[in-house]
Enzyme design. Sequence first.
Site, PDB file in Angstrom:
ATOM      1  N   ARG A   1      27.529  60.605  82.593  1.00 38.62           N
ATOM      2  CA  ARG A   1      27.520  59.194  82.969  1.00 38.62           C
ATOM      3  C   ARG A   1      26.275  58.802  83.763  1.00 38.62           C
ATOM      4  O   ARG A   1      25.960  57.627  83.892  1.00 38.62           O
ATOM      5  CB  ARG A   1      28.800  58.810  83.729  1.00 38.62           C
ATOM      6  CG  ARG A   1      28.920  59.423  85.090  1.00 38.62           C
ATOM      7  CD  ARG A   1      30.227  59.033  85.771  1.00 38.62           C
ATOM      8  NE  ARG A   1      30.245  57.660  86.281  1.00 38.62           N
ATOM      9  CZ  ARG A   1      29.636  57.269  87.399  1.00 38.62           C
ATOM     10  NH1 ARG A   1      28.959  58.126  88.133  1.00 38.62           N
ATOM     11  NH2 ARG A   1      29.697  56.017  87.790  1.00 38.62           N
TER      12      ARG A   1
ATOM     13  N   ASP B   1      28.162  52.635  92.837  1.00 36.57           N
ATOM     14  CA  ASP B   1      29.474  53.293  92.913  1.00 36.57           C
ATOM     15  C   ASP B   1      29.660  54.063  94.218  1.00 36.57           C
ATOM     16  O   ASP B   1      28.747  54.251  95.004  1.00 36.57           O
ATOM     17  CB  ASP B   1      29.820  54.080  91.652  1.00 36.57           C
ATOM     18  CG  ASP B   1      29.059  55.379  91.493  1.00 36.57           C
ATOM     19  OD1 ASP B   1      28.647  55.959  92.507  1.00 36.57           O
ATOM     20  OD2 ASP B   1      28.906  55.810  90.333  1.00 36.57           O
TER      21      ASP B   1
END
Length: 214
Positions: free
Chosen positions: A152, A167
């Site tokens: 990712r 994040d």
Amino acid sequence: MRVDILTLFPSLLLPYFGESILKRALDSKAVEIHVHDIRDYSLDKHKKVDDTPYGGGAGMLMTCQPIFDAIEQLKTFNKGPVIYLTPQGKVFKQAKAASLAKSTNLIFLCGRYEGIDYRVREALVDEEISIGDYVLTGGELAALVVVDAIVRLLPGVLGDEKSIHHDSFSSAFDGKKEHPHYTKPADFRGMKVPDVLLSGNHAAIEKWRKDHLQ
Ligand code: 6GU
């Protein structure tokens, strides 16, 4: 990036790569993932891959021959470090995911049974990684966790590059958690989205988000 994963249970790994973001990453060629069945490399007539430990003791160990042959063959086209997934390894963290995401080649070895012959670790393994302080029946779940966390981070995989840096675990976020997120509808069974988020006032929204990190 090219990733090779050695396992006795390829079918445990493959479905995860066939869905969602991992599938997209494979389709877009951001990463190539090759899963190899260690048993295919066994020269034993019954394709045996394990044996009892010298000196006695419970359980079975994965034997040298299939793993040596598999890794030696992989090393001819994958120049990356050999990472053994084991509960004795160093606990995996986001910073490690970020550093592994810079590699172009990685080889993962999933252990099963009571572990592998120590000569594999001495001669072939470069690093040992654990995903936490508990014991799983094998390294396959750990390989999925580690590969997912790495893939990712590869350029283009998440589409919105910013969402990586926003994040919870990004260093840019200073280890802080996230603010609450809401999507439509604005009122679900009387549970309302905070008015400020519907206001269009970006400064006020930023302030609300900062004040509600948790
Ligand atoms: Cl990498 N393998 C196993 N078998 N158990 C674990 C682990 C790995 N990480 C945490 N527990």
